[in-house]
Design a protein around this motif. Structure first.
Motif, PDB file in Angstrom:
ATOM      1  N   GLU A 257       0.818  -1.207   0.000  1.00 15.03           N
ATOM      2  CA  GLU A 257       0.000   0.000   0.000  1.00 15.03           C
ATOM      3  C   GLU A 257       0.860   1.270   0.000  1.00 15.03           C
ATOM      4  OE1 GLU A 257      -3.900   1.315   2.565  1.00 15.03           O
ATOM      5  OE2 GLU A 257      -2.929  -0.591   2.983  1.00 15.03           O
TER       6      GLU A 257
ATOM      7  N   TYR B 114       3.816   6.359   4.499  1.00 18.27           N
ATOM      8  CA  TYR B 114       2.656   6.083   5.337  1.00 18.27           C
ATOM      9  C   TYR B 114       2.838   6.822   6.646  1.00 18.27           C
ATOM     10  CZ  TYR B 114      -0.452   3.780   8.619  1.00 18.27           C
ATOM     11  OH  TYR B 114      -1.396   3.543   9.583  1.00 18.27           O
ATOM     12  N   TYR B 115       1.867   7.677   6.970  1.00 14.65           N
ATOM     13  CA  TYR B 115       1.904   8.356   8.262  1.00 14.65           C
ATOM     14  C   TYR B 115       0.579   8.102   8.963  1.00 14.65           C
ATOM     15  CZ  TYR B 115       1.646  12.109  11.683  1.00 14.65           C
ATOM     16  OH  TYR B 115       1.467  12.813  12.847  1.00 14.65           O
ATOM     17  N   SER B 116       0.655   7.457  10.123  1.00 13.90           N
ATOM     18  CA  SER B 116      -0.551   7.013  10.815  1.00 13.90           C
ATOM     19  C   SER B 116      -1.298   8.146  11.508  1.00 13.90           C
ATOM     20  CB  SER B 116      -0.165   5.988  11.874  1.00 13.90           C
ATOM     21  OG  SER B 116       0.653   6.612  12.845  1.00 13.90           O
ATOM     22  N   GLY B 117      -0.640   9.284  11.703  1.00 13.38           N
ATOM     23  CA  GLY B 117      -1.275  10.364  12.435  1.00 13.38           C
ATOM     24  C   GLY B 117      -0.971  10.319  13.924  1.00 13.38           C
TER      25      GLY B 117
ATOM     26  N   ASP C 166       2.898   7.376  21.080  1.00 11.44           N
ATOM     27  CA  ASP C 166       1.880   6.538  20.443  1.00 11.44           C
ATOM     28  C   ASP C 166       2.286   6.068  19.057  1.00 11.44           C
ATOM     29  OD1 ASP C 166       0.249   6.956  22.596  1.00 11.44           O
ATOM     30  OD2 ASP C 166      -0.804   8.650  21.709  1.00 11.44           O
TER      31      ASP C 166
ATOM     32  N   GLN D 246       2.988  -2.110  13.287  1.00 10.06           N
ATOM     33  CA  GLN D 246       1.894  -2.776  12.573  1.00 10.06           C
ATOM     34  C   GLN D 246       2.100  -2.697  11.061  1.00 10.06           C
ATOM     35  OE1 GLN D 246      -1.983  -1.042  12.639  1.00 10.06           O
ATOM     36  NE2 GLN D 246      -2.989  -3.031  12.695  1.00 10.06           N
TER      37      GLN D 246
ATOM     38  N   GLN E  22       2.715  -3.627   4.945  1.00  7.13           N
ATOM     39  CA  GLN E  22       2.039  -2.503   4.308  1.00  7.13           C
ATOM     40  C   GLN E  22       3.089  -1.558   3.725  1.00  7.13           C
ATOM     41  OE1 GLN E  22      -0.225  -0.452   7.246  1.00  7.13           O
ATOM     42  NE2 GLN E  22      -1.648   0.454   5.791  1.00  7.13           N
TER      43      GLN E  22
ATOM     44  N   GLN F 225       4.142  18.016  15.991  1.00  2.00           N
ATOM     45  CA  GLN F 225       2.925  18.702  15.567  1.00  2.00           C
ATOM     46  C   GLN F 225       3.149  19.410  14.232  1.00  2.00           C
ATOM     47  OE1 GLN F 225      -0.141  18.641  17.348  1.00  2.00           O
ATOM     48  NE2 GLN F 225      -0.654  19.316  15.287  1.00  2.00           N
TER      49      GLN F 225
ATOM     50  N   ASP G   5       3.234  16.881  11.478  1.00  3.66           N
ATOM     51  CA  ASP G   5       1.850  16.437  11.315  1.00  3.66           C
ATOM     52  C   ASP G   5       1.094  17.416  10.404  1.00  3.66           C
ATOM     53  OD1 ASP G   5      -0.269  14.563  12.629  1.00  3.66           O
ATOM     54  OD2 ASP G   5      -1.138  16.548  12.910  1.00  3.66           O
ATOM     55  N   THR G   6       1.275  18.706  10.685  1.00  6.62           N
ATOM     56  CA  THR G   6       0.587  19.736   9.902  1.00  6.62           C
ATOM     57  C   THR G   6       1.083  19.736   8.457  1.00  6.62           C
ATOM     58  OG1 THR G   6       0.488  21.033  11.924  1.00  6.62           O
ATOM     59  CG2 THR G   6      -0.026  22.179   9.898  1.00  6.62           C
TER      60      THR G   6
ATOM     61  N   LEU H  82      -0.318  16.288   6.840  1.00  4.72           N
ATOM     62  CA  LEU H  82      -1.755  16.008   6.747  1.00  4.72           C
ATOM     63  C   LEU H  82      -2.579  17.215   6.324  1.00  4.72           C
ATOM     64  CD1 LEU H  82      -2.280  13.698   9.832  1.00  4.72           C
ATOM     65  CD2 LEU H  82      -1.906  13.061   7.457  1.00  4.72           C
ATOM     66  N   ALA H  83      -2.081  18.422   6.617  1.00  3.55           N
ATOM     67  CA  ALA H  83      -2.862  19.604   6.222  1.00  3.55           C
ATOM     68  C   ALA H  83      -2.262  20.241   4.978  1.00  3.55           C
ATOM     69  CB  ALA H  83      -2.905  20.608   7.376  1.00  3.55           C
TER      70      ALA H  83
END
Lengths: 476, 398
Positions: free
Chosen positions: A191, A252-255, A260, A267, A273, A439, A442-443, A446-447
């Motif tokens: 994937e 792949y970034y799980s968020g 965490d 996984q 994956q 953070q 992440d931004t 994902l943003a």
């Protein structure tokens, strides 16, 4: 009647004596140790403590586990407010400056006070390998006892890479990109191609590889750091590379961020994956075994670097054990005895074998390079070690020859050039600043935000945190 | 700060207090002078509630206009909190009415101290674990403080005024309301629908009802873990089903538009048992004759439901809106923590979760305290608003 009375009396005295006498006959001194593990690593530490208690019956070492470094870090601050600190606390490397400023701890060197042995356990601080003792030597003094030390490396699923025509794990960011292009072009492509835990440590590694410091004043090592540079070219390069991989559908970034994030990478790698995962060498044993269990070949390699700037080196990660200040002498000596024994040649080797954290002593590495390490270690070994499949399967051969993945992190550190950047930053409120870093990434990912602007904003935020920390914690 | 500022403030507030009470006394047919004096004294003293602890710091010369405005707001709040009750009490006294209800019922205690003695354990616990920490939160909110730090610094109302200027915090407030309203509205509609079905007299109804109420017994944290497994991108049941049925996979945990829905779904599932329980109880109290009469008059099932059942359930709905709103604001914390950790891109960071991230994770006690006071004020405001508006339209009897 009288007889009966005296019988009762005698019995009473006997029972009383049995109950009270052991209390006078030297009760063992309690030595409490807090660590940030709850899995098999806690089991290992507890088993070692039990073996220690048998060898030194005057002490009773107990090891308690906390869910992660961040949680233990807050628990320690709370305990300090209530005067309920244990004897030894495990602090992760980024909390070094906080630990130093807190005043809760005493340096190992000053507690030893020049002794060459404590309770018969020899002190040999010279034996610790270079990058490790460099990190935990502050102001020229050996400060905390190294324990779990790792480096960031990469694990590759060679079955997928080979199918895509890639023979060796990629070395640079550009190589990763090229390998991913090949992998994603496969008919039965996974994937995604690559993943990493969005943990501040990896960002720090990628910045250090480019020989760029994270903070001013020589990364906080010549004087207290007062500025973080998350908007440096090196920082932006990391964010831009990840974003490019994300845009191409390779990453792949799980968020999940920080503590965490590890499990989500586990996984993705386990379920194939992805073909490659940046990770900590701490889990070399688990990752290697994952491949065995799921039928693919796992190869560990150095963490890919920015080909534009070249590779200078990587910094260490992990945690060290801090000795609490102001303990009664017998508790402090007990704690010191345990720390010295816990990090001796055999135990450092054992810890390396069951986890993948590097063997922090040169003597451990030397011993593991010989064929008869098993016999040397068995007498004081823990059950976790004895139950370990790799240990059992490879006894009788030099450890690193039989398990090449296990030498990668140590080699990466050994080949690293020690500079201000690769020594790692000493920063106040570093755990909070790490949250700002993850953070920001992440931004960006994902943003779909601009790396330059996002890292500039993150830098402002981090600097405010640092300024406030220094205002509250710097000595007058 | 110029030294006349405290006096100036007290003169102004004293004048306002004087005017309000003098007017009230005149209306009650009493001496304006007496009311004026009482009002002036109380009005002059009111600002001290906030300004003594703050030492009038908001009016220092180097402060910004926002600080000054915040200071004026605090003074206005103090003034209202002092003058209005004073006006009420003095009018009661002037009207020879009692201020405290003094009903001697047959079961009342005779001694003065016995009731206090019996209340003591509760009061001690409340004071130690509720009132004292709450008051301490106010103190903390004026400080720059970190756990384990050498010292703390007084920063006046910066922790509050910064929030007002922080765009990301406004975003947090927006997310909180979005998630909370979605939980309440969707949760209640679904619960009513299911309660309606579960209320039908069918075989094994008791078993269905028990099973429906079950999730309520699960803690929010466990709900978070269960849905973390269900929403898992690779091995989760939900994406597996979606993939097989529609060929889509939703990034429940790493897509900022989908993640709030993951939290909403998990929270609704968790609270639905409670709502269903109340609705079933409510449905059982809807008089059968009303429904029958409506049926005879030719109302269809939907009309009967819409015109009779829903209005008769309004007290329960009103109660559930309040309890669900409280749940959505405060108790979703553990679900969010396990499910999304406030991410991705802060899309599930509610006000409550943000307090935890700022105050506990990042160890910034002062800013965390300021945010919790803001949340506290908002929840009070929301409750008052609900009682004022919704309360009037609730039908409590047929």
């Amino acid at each position: 009647m009288n007889h009966r009375k005296s019988l009762f009396f005698t019995l009473f005295v006997l029972v009383f004596a049995l109950a009270v006498v052991p209390a006078f006959a030297q009760a063992p001194t309690d030595v409490k140790v807090w660590v940030a593990f709850t899995d098999y690593r806690l089991d290992w530490a507890q088993q070692k403590a039990a073996i220690f208690n048998e060898m030194f019956p005057q002490y009773n070492v107990t090891v308690d586990g906390y869910a992660n470094y961040e949680e233990l870090f807050s628990a320690t601050a709370l305990a300090a407010e209530q005067n309920a600190l244990p004897a030894v606390v495990q602090y992760f490397e980024v909390a070094t400056q906080d630990a130093r400023d807190s005043g809760y701890f005493k340096s190992i060197a000053s507690a030893l006070g020049g002794r060459t042995e404590v309770n018969g356990v020899p002190v040999d601080l010279e034996d610790f390998i270079g990058p490790v003792s460099a990190y935990y030597t502050l102001d020229g003094e050996f400060t905390s006892m190294p324990w779990n030390t790792s480096s960031a490396i990469m694990f590759s699923n060679m079955n997928i890479l080979n199918a895509a025509g890639v023979d060796t794990p990629p070395a640079t960011w550009a190589d990763v990109d090229a390998a991913c292009e090949a992998v994603m072009a496969l008919d039965n492509a996974p994937e995604f191609c690559f993943t990493w835990p969005n943990h501040g440590w990896f960002f720090e590694q990628w910045v250090a590889q480019q020989n760029a410091p994270l903070a001013n004043n020589d990364n906080g090592r010549s004087d207290r750091a007062t500025e973080v540079m998350l908007d440096s070219d090196a920082s932006i390069a990391v964010a831009a590379w990840l974003k490019d991989m994300m845009d191409k559908g390779y990453l792949y970034y799980s968020g999940a961020q920080g503590g965490d994030s590890w499990a989500t990478v586990d996984q993705a790698f386990q379920t194939q994956q992805v073909a490659m995962a940046a990770y900590s060498s701490s889990d070399t044993a688990v990752y290697t075994q994952t491949g065995v269990d799921n039928g693919f070949d796992v190869v560990a390699s150095f963490l890919p670097y920015n080909q534009e700037t070249g590779w200078t080196g990587n910094l260490i990660g992990g945690a060290s054990l801090w000795l609490v200040e102001g303990l009664p002498t017998e508790v402090e000596d007990g704690a010191l005895t345990f720390l010295l024994w816990f990090s001796n040649t055999n135990n450092a080797a054992e810890w390396h074998q069951v986890t993948g954290y590097i063997a922090i002593r040169q003597s451990s590495n030397d011993m593991l390079s010989t064929a008869d390490w098993y016999a040397t270690m068995e007498p004081t070994a823990s059950q976790v070690w004895k139950d370990n499949a790799l240990v059992q399967a490879t006894q009788g051969t030099p450890w690193f020859d039989a398990n090449p993945n296990f030498i990668v992190a140590a080699n990466q550190l050994a080949e690293s050039q020690i500079t201000v950047a690769t020594s790692g930053a000493l920063l106040g409120a570093f755990p909070s600043i790490r949250n700002v870093i993850t953070q920001a990434l992440d931004t960006v990912l994902l943003a779909d935000a601009d790396p330059v602007e996002t890292m500039a904003a993150a830098s402002t935020e981090a600097n405010q945190i640092l300024e406030e920390y220094n205002l509250l914690n710097a000595p007058e | 700060m110029d030294s006349f500022v405290p006096f100036l403030i007290s003169i102004i507030t004293g004048a306002i207090g004087c005017a309000v009470l003098a007017y009230a006394f005149v209306k009650a047919g009493r001496s304006a002078l007496l009311g004026g004096v009482i009002g002036a004294l109380a009005g002059a003293a009111a600002p001290l509630i906030f300004m003594l602890p703050l030492n009038y710091c908001t009016f220092e010369t180097e402060r910004t206009g926002l600080d000054v405005a915040f200071g004026i707001l605090l003074i206005a709040i103090a003034l209202v909190a002092v003058i209005l009750p004073l006006r009420w009490i003095s009018l009661r006294i002037l009207g020879h009415q009692t201020v405290i209800a003094r009903q001697v019922t047959p079961g009342a205690f005779k001694g003065r101290w016995t009731p206090w003695l019996l209340l003591a354990p509760t009061l001690v616990i409340l004071i130690l674990f509720l009132y004292y920490p709450s008051l301490d939160t106010f103190r903390l909110s004026t400080l720059l403080a970190r756990l384990g730090a050498r010292r703390s610094v007084f920063v006046c109302v910066d922790n509050f005024t910064r929030l007002a200027q922080d765009a990301s915090y406004l975003n947090v407030i927006g997310i909180t309301f979005f998630i909370s309203i979605a939980i309440v509205v969707i949760g209640l509609v679904l619960s009513l629908a299911i309660a309606n079905l579960a209320y039908l007299p069918i075989k094994g109804a008791a078993i269905y009802r028990t099973l429906l109420i079950w999730p309520y017994a699960i803690s929010p944290a466990v709900a978070g873990i269960i849905f973390l497994l269900l929403f898992n991108p690779t091995g989760g049941l939900i994406n597996y089903a979606l993939d097989n049925l529609f060929g889509v996979k939703i990034g429940w945990l790493n897509d900022p538009t989908a993640a709030p829905w993951a939290v909403i779904i998990a929270s609704i599932w968790k609270s639905m048992g409670y709502n269903i329980l109340f609705y079933i109880a409510g449905l059982q109290n809807v008089p059968k004759d009303l429904i029958e009469a409506a049926a005879i008059d030719g109302a269809n099932a939907w009309q009967r439901f819409r015109r009779i059942v829903i209005p008769l359930l309004s007290p329960i709905t009103f109660f559930l809106i309040i309890t669900n709103m409280t749940y959505a604001f405060f108790d979703t914390f553990a679900t969010i923590d396990y499910l999304t950790g406030g991410g991705p891109v802060n899309a599930t960071t509610t006000m409550m979760y943000n307090i935890y991230e700022v105050g506990i994770v990042n160890n910034d006690l002062g800013k965390g305290a300021a945010q919790s006071i803001l949340l506290f004020v908002m929840v009070i405001g929301l409750t008052v608003l609900q009682f004022r508006t919704t309360g009037e339209r609730v039908t409590y009897g047929a």
